[in-house]
Scaffold this motif. Structure first.
Motif, mmCIF file in Angstrom:
data_model
loop_
_atom_site.group_PDB
_atom_site.id
_atom_site.type_symbol
_atom_site.label_atom_id
_atom_site.label_comp_id
_atom_site.label_asym_id
_atom_site.label_seq_id
_atom_site.Cartn_x
_atom_site.Cartn_y
_atom_site.Cartn_z
ATOM 1 N N VAL A 118 0.885 -1.166 0.000
ATOM 2 C CA VAL A 118 0.000 0.000 0.000
ATOM 3 C C VAL A 118 0.919 1.211 0.000
ATOM 4 C CG1 VAL A 118 -1.647 1.337 1.332
ATOM 5 C CG2 VAL A 118 -1.812 -1.142 1.278
ATOM 6 N N LEU B 137 1.291 5.103 0.641
ATOM 7 C CA LEU B 137 0.543 6.207 1.223
ATOM 8 C C LEU B 137 1.475 7.357 1.525
ATOM 9 C CD1 LEU B 137 1.078 5.975 4.572
ATOM 10 C CD2 LEU B 137 -0.497 4.091 4.271
ATOM 11 N N CYS B 138 0.859 8.514 1.716
ATOM 12 C CA CYS B 138 1.629 9.697 2.037
ATOM 13 C C CYS B 138 1.572 9.866 3.549
ATOM 14 C CB CYS B 138 1.037 10.896 1.329
ATOM 15 S SG CYS B 138 1.708 12.439 1.955
ATOM 16 N N GLY C 142 -0.684 12.510 4.774
ATOM 17 C CA GLY C 142 -2.121 12.414 4.471
ATOM 18 C C GLY C 142 -2.569 13.337 3.358
ATOM 19 N N ARG D 223 -2.606 12.594 0.089
ATOM 20 C CA ARG D 223 -3.257 11.927 -1.048
ATOM 21 C C ARG D 223 -3.788 10.580 -0.577
ATOM 22 N NH1 ARG D 223 2.328 11.300 -2.054
ATOM 23 N NH2 ARG D 223 2.858 9.089 -1.880
ATOM 24 N N GLN D 224 -4.595 9.986 -1.421
ATOM 25 C CA GLN D 224 -5.216 8.725 -1.034
ATOM 26 C C GLN D 224 -4.232 7.570 -1.089
ATOM 27 O OE1 GLN D 224 -8.873 7.497 -2.469
ATOM 28 N NE2 GLN D 224 -9.889 9.114 -1.339
ATOM 29 N N ALA D 225 -4.414 6.644 -0.180
ATOM 30 C CA ALA D 225 -3.588 5.442 -0.203
ATOM 31 C C ALA D 225 -3.977 4.591 -1.402
ATOM 32 C CB ALA D 225 -3.799 4.674 1.090
ATOM 33 N N GLU D 226 -2.974 3.928 -1.973
ATOM 34 C CA GLU D 226 -3.269 3.096 -3.140
ATOM 35 C C GLU D 226 -2.616 1.741 -3.003
ATOM 36 O OE1 GLU D 226 -2.334 4.885 -6.930
ATOM 37 O OE2 GLU D 226 -3.203 6.753 -6.180
ATOM 38 N N ARG E 225 -0.773 6.785 14.057
ATOM 39 C CA ARG E 225 -1.783 7.212 13.084
ATOM 40 C C ARG E 225 -2.319 6.023 12.300
ATOM 41 N NH1 ARG E 225 0.156 11.726 9.118
ATOM 42 N NH2 ARG E 225 0.391 12.882 11.050
ATOM 43 N N MET E 226 -1.457 5.052 12.022
ATOM 44 C CA MET E 226 -1.892 3.937 11.184
ATOM 45 C C MET E 226 -2.553 2.812 11.983
ATOM 46 S SD MET E 226 1.402 3.990 8.716
ATOM 47 C CE MET E 226 1.235 2.407 8.021
ATOM 48 N N ILE F 196 -3.957 -0.254 9.745
ATOM 49 C CA ILE F 196 -5.103 -0.101 8.818
ATOM 50 C C ILE F 196 -4.716 -0.507 7.389
ATOM 51 C CG2 ILE F 196 -6.646 1.595 7.758
ATOM 52 C CD1 ILE F 196 -6.551 3.117 10.422
ATOM 53 N N PRO F 197 -3.581 -0.027 6.873
ATOM 54 C CA PRO F 197 -3.251 -0.422 5.484
ATOM 55 C C PRO F 197 -2.964 -1.909 5.380
ATOM 56 C CG PRO F 197 -1.942 1.477 6.184
ATOM 57 C CD PRO F 197 -2.617 0.952 7.410
ATOM 58 N N ALA G 289 -6.169 -3.810 5.000
ATOM 59 C CA ALA G 289 -6.726 -3.638 3.655
ATOM 60 C C ALA G 289 -5.928 -4.447 2.643
ATOM 61 C CB ALA G 289 -6.715 -2.160 3.279
ATOM 62 N N GLN H 187 -6.779 -8.122 2.803
ATOM 63 C CA GLN H 187 -8.055 -8.366 2.125
ATOM 64 C C GLN H 187 -7.860 -8.395 0.607
ATOM 65 O OE1 GLN H 187 -10.797 -5.345 3.235
ATOM 66 N NE2 GLN H 187 -12.570 -6.662 3.010
ATOM 67 N N ARG I 237 -8.302 -11.519 -2.024
ATOM 68 C CA ARG I 237 -9.186 -11.410 -3.171
ATOM 69 C C ARG I 237 -8.437 -11.739 -4.452
ATOM 70 N NH1 ARG I 237 -11.533 -6.429 -1.929
ATOM 71 N NH2 ARG I 237 -9.960 -5.445 -3.226
#
Lengths: 606, 346
Positions: free
Chosen positions: B87, B89-90, B93, B95-98, B293-294, B309-310, B313, B316, B320
């Motif tokens: 993942v 991420l910045c 915060g 930009r969005q995490a990808e 924060r995470m 959190i990342p 995700a 998951q 998938r």
């Protein structure tokens, strides 16, 4: 080559893929919108799928639902982490399609992963069944993306179906505006072919003097259409896109009732805003009797059965009384009016001792004499029949009630020439559109005028047949043909709704609430249009032709936007239509007729 | 007299061992940052750190198989899948995490010295795509060899990805100092040799107590975001060396073990035992701020806050990307039936 006839390859841009996480059926499916694509409600799309034998089946449909959501997150509060940049999630943007057509008619489902494209050009024609319409299509407005919605004229003029019904809240749904736009489109798009000049319209103006300027150009139209073009990002103006002239109506006659109390010599139309070009209309007393107009005076025929009999027999008596002469007034010999009781004092005793009946009050007085006073209060036995005095009194009382309203409209104090001149004739040569202004009349008089005019029109068409289609525009259908109750006007409207289409009378009816109109009238309309609706109204069975998502949306439609349903397309389509090119108010009239102020000034000074 | 007190191990009972089955550590531990054993408060995340990557991997055995090759040789094997991903991420915060590179790889592990072709599982339905298994020889013949092969492939892929994404860490004091602009957080302890990237391993589960008893008390006293000084750790036998420190992510609830919410972080140590690379110190300084924060919340993740959190995700997304295990085994069965059987079965 595929097995599909018609367009060989889908041309529009790919906007997404059919989803595999929702059921895909031949009538409805979801698709995932591709990144970068933007799909809105009412977009028309096409999907092609291949059968195992290689043949292609195309599904054409309309987007009736769009949604976005975060994918891959579990909790609603995860949105905060996603926005904070901690939680990776993708936005899932999906749209639901209601299929309007499957071609060829193999009702297999599309497959997940099939590409969804915007329906353009040939695909759009297929999606809206324009290919079935051929040259009988006329523009019914513009779709959300600026493409033209074709309407099938065969379903308007009675060939396959007929009649148009428009529902919507007053003022927001602008039902009359859309009805007039459709008329304009029918008359000017060339869809009537060689018989274009033969099409006629009879429009009842029930509100204000809005429709008395149909023949005048609208000074705001150019600016409003330029605005709309810029706002919607259209390549040309809406009129140009639909290939319709932005012009006022042509060959229009305006009819208005005479101003009450005017003397015989000066019959002037009862209008305030328009100074010229409006013709007063009225009926002579003799016509009233000869053409059996009496029933149309009574709105609630079924108040009592006996009253119905009285009306029938008196109608017959009056008809016989009017035989044998052609003066606008009637002459009777068996009446010595008590002049003191009469409001009018110009009863003349001449013409071989007969009495001339030349006003509607006199006619009522004569009837009262014949039914109640003659024979020392027994009434004339031939007129009375076997009716009870109470029924007769009820009959007279009702006549007295409407007497004031009908006095200016039904007159005997005219010359024969005047009577001919002022007789309303929507089929007058050289006239395409007739506007009958009834907004100044009382409710009873409005019913009378509408009933008599439509009855005459219907009887005329029964004689001459279906050539010359006549479009009748009538707002507030719920007043003339309410669901409950019975009236002669409702009978005429039912006749028109059920048999009119084969005779070439097409009803363009409108009402706030279709649920309050006689069901047989609404259900006979092939084309149904809905503007903004009250949400409770939208749930009534009359609107079952709208899918649920459209019913919910009917509550937020803006003026100038309508949902149009036609037999060729199983789902309604949302259209917007242009600002009227004709003036709808006096202050919209383009006095300068498109010229610049300076040029007009030059003309005057010269 | 003191009352009896019971406190909860924060992790769910079905996770083996729980979080706090503390074994004693047999290796050595040296102070490299400071001899003063006290909490160090979190520092702000420097502006020039632009990217943080959270990397993890997963593997799954899909079918054990028995292979007979055209030469008459035979042996065990297995169809398996693994996936590593990140993942991005910045840390500020902005930009969005990808998700990055989350794509399953499929292996056909097989006993060595067999002639094996790649297996292509063609779909019965053209809309479901192909599954392709690349042959990978196993080491040895024991029954777990296939799983181990899969694990090795996954770990080395994870390692490569972690270090490719991160900034370089200078090896000694003569190295040109590089700015820390990209940091990788790798789930679990670091593996293999040092590939020289700014990679920090996050060990969620405290199974071994590396600290001596007189120092362990500090772990309970840490405030959220605070850390211990950096230590140099050498395993028994001197096999691996790591730089480690502890960070507290969240306050322990009164009913939990006082060390819950504490996480051990580790980075590769340079060979020069006295050298503490500045980047490691930077990472340690910002780790409190970044990880608090995470950190996840208890109602969303049973392993909160340590399971970031990342990471959750990513797990998951990786599950998938490997597809439904049931469907994959069904396709393997159908493939075998169609390719080698009398007739196709479902």
């Amino acid at each position: 080559m595929t097995g599909v006839q018609g367009p060989s390859a889908a041309t529009g841009a790919v906007v997404g893929m059919v989803l595999g996480t929702q059921d895909v059926t031949p009538v409805s499916f979801w698709f995932a919108v591709q990144p970068g694509a933007s799909i809105q409600l009412d977009d028309l799309v096409v999907v092609g799928t291949r059968k195992p034998d290689g043949a292609e089946v195309r599904f054409y449909g309309i987007v009736d639902h769009v949604r976005t959501r975060h994918e891959g997150v579990t909790f609603d509060s995860d949105v905060q982490d996603v926005v904070a940049g901690l939680l990776p999630a993708s936005v899932s943007y999906a749209a639901r399609v209601l299929v309007t057509r499957v071609h060829p008619e193999n009702f297999i489902p599309p497959q997940p992963g099939d590409a969804v494209r915007h329906a353009r050009d040939a695909d759009l024609r297929m999606a809206l069944s324009a290919d079935k319409m051929g040259d009988r299509a006329f523009p019914g407005g513009l779709l959300a993306d600026g493409q033209v919605l074709p309407l099938n004229y065969r379903f308007v003029n009675g060939e396959n179906g007929g009649h148009i019904n428009i529902s919507g809240i007053s003022g927001v749904a602008t039902k009359t505006s859309y009805a007039l736009f459709l008329l304009h489109s029918i008359f000017r798009s060339g869809v009537m072919g060689a018989s274009a000049s033969a099409g006629r319209a009879l429009i009842f103006n029930v509100k204000g003097e809005d429709l008395l300027f149909l023949d005048q150009a609208n000074r705001d139209v150019a600016a409003r259409e330029a605005d709309a073009q810029a706002q919607k990002g259209l390549p040309r103006t809406r009129y140009e896109l639909m290939n319709l002239p932005a012009e006022a109506f042509r060959d229009v006659q305006f009819l208005a009732p005479p101003r009450p109390g005017s003397a015989a010599g000066a019959i002037v139309p009862h209008v305030e805003q328009r100074a010229s070009g409006v013709t007063p209309f009225l009926y002579s007393l003799r016509e009233f009797c000869l053409r059996r107009m009496l029933p149309y005076v009574f709105v609630d025929r079924d108040a009592s059965v006996n009253l119905g009999f009285v009306i029938g027999s008196i109608e017959d008596r009056l008809y016989r009384l009017a035989q044998g002469a052609d003066t606008p007034y009637l002459t009777v010999e068996d009446w010595q009016p008590d002049t003191e009781q009469l409001i009018d004092e110009d009863v003349r005793f001449d013409e071989l001792g007969g009495v001339r009946i030349s006003t509607f009050p006199q006619l009522v007085a004569y009837l009262e004499y014949k039914l109640l006073d003659a024979n020392d209060g027994e009434g004339d036995r031939k007129w009375v029949g076997k009716q009870s005095p109470a029924t007769l009194q009820a009959f007279i009382r009702r006549l007295r009630g409407v007497q004031k309203h009908l006095t200016p409209l039904v007159r005997g104090d005219l010359s024969a020439a005047q009577a001919a001149q002022y007789r309303p004739d929507p089929l007058k040569p050289g006239v395409q559109t007739t506007v009958v202004d009834i907004h100044t009349l009382s409710a009873t008089a409005q019913m009378f005028v509408v009933g008599v005019l439509l009855r005459d029109l219907f009887e005329h068409k029964e004689r001459v047949g279906r050539q010359d289609t006549v479009f009748v525009v009538l707002d507030e259908l719920n007043k003339y043909a309410p669901r409950d109750g019975d009236s002669p006007i409702k009978d005429v409207l039912l006749d028109i709704a059920e048999r009119g289409r084969s005779l070439g009378i097409i009803l363009i009816g409108a009402q706030q609430t279709a649920s309050e109109v006689e069901r047989r009238i609404v259900s006979n309309a092939a084309i149904r249009v809905v503007g903004r609706l009250d949400l409770a109204e939208a749930e009534r069975p009359e609107y079952r032709f709208l899918p649920q998502s459209f019913r919910a949306r009917a509550g937020i439609l803006q003026p100038g936007t309508m949902l149009v349903s036609q037999p060729d397309v199983p789902n309604p389509v949302l259209v917007n239509y242009p600002f009227p090119a004709w003036a709808t108010r006096k202050d919209e009239v383009d006095d300068l007729r498109g010229q610049k102020v300076e040029d007009v000034g030059d003309d005057w000074l010269r | 007299m003191a009352r009896m007190r019971i406190r909860l191990d924060p992790w769910p009972v079905d996770i083996q061992g729980g979080q706090l089955t503390l074994k004693a550590f047999g290796g050595t531990l040296d102070d490299v940052e400071t001899p003063r054993w006290a909490a160090i408060s979190a520092r702000p995340i420097p502006e020039r750190l632009k990217q943080v990557f959270v990397v993890d991997g997963k593997r799954r055995m899909e079918s054990r198989i028995f292979i007979e090759d055209p030469h008459g040789q035979s042996g065990l094997g297995g169809f398996g899948a693994y996936v590593v991903g990140a993942v991005e991420l910045c840390p500020h915060g902005t930009r969005q995490a990808e998700l990055l590179a989350v794509k399953a790889q499929r292996l056909l592990a097989h006993a060595p010295n067999l002639l094996v072709e790649p297996a292509q599982l063609t779909p019965r339905n053209p809309h479901t795509g192909q599954l392709e298994y690349a042959p990978a020889p196993m080491e040895g013949h024991d029954p777990l060899a296939a799983l181990n092969t899969l694990q090795q492939h996954m770990l080395s892929a994870e390692q490569r990805l972690s270090h490719e994404l991160a900034s370089r860490v200078p090896l000694d004091e003569t190295d040109d100092r590089e700015w820390l602009t990209a940091l990788t957080i790798q789930d679990g302890t670091l593996r293999g040799q040092n590939l020289n990237g700014a990679v920090v391993g996050c060990v969620k589960t405290m199974e071994t107590m590396y600290l001596p008893a007189d120092r362990a008390g500090l772990l309970s006293d840490l405030k959220p975001g605070e850390r211990t000084p950096i230590l140099r750790m050498t395993y028994e036998g001197g096999q691996f060396t790591r730089l480690i420190w502890y960070v507290r992510l969240s306050e322990a609830a009164f009913y939990q073990h006082p060390m819950s919410g504490v996480m051990r972080l580790e980075m590769f140590a340079p060979d020069d035992t006295d050298f503490l690379p500045p980047i490691v110190r930077q990472v340690a300084n910002l780790s409190g701020m970044l990880l608090t924060r995470m950190g996840s919340r208890a109602h969303k993740d049973p392993r909160a806050p340590q399971n970031l959190i990342p990471t959750a995700a990513l797990e998951q997304a990786m599950n998938r990307s490997m597809g439904s295990a049931d469907l994959v085994t069904r396709r393997i069965r159908a493939h075998i039936a169609a390719t080698f059987g009398q007739g196709a079965v479902a």
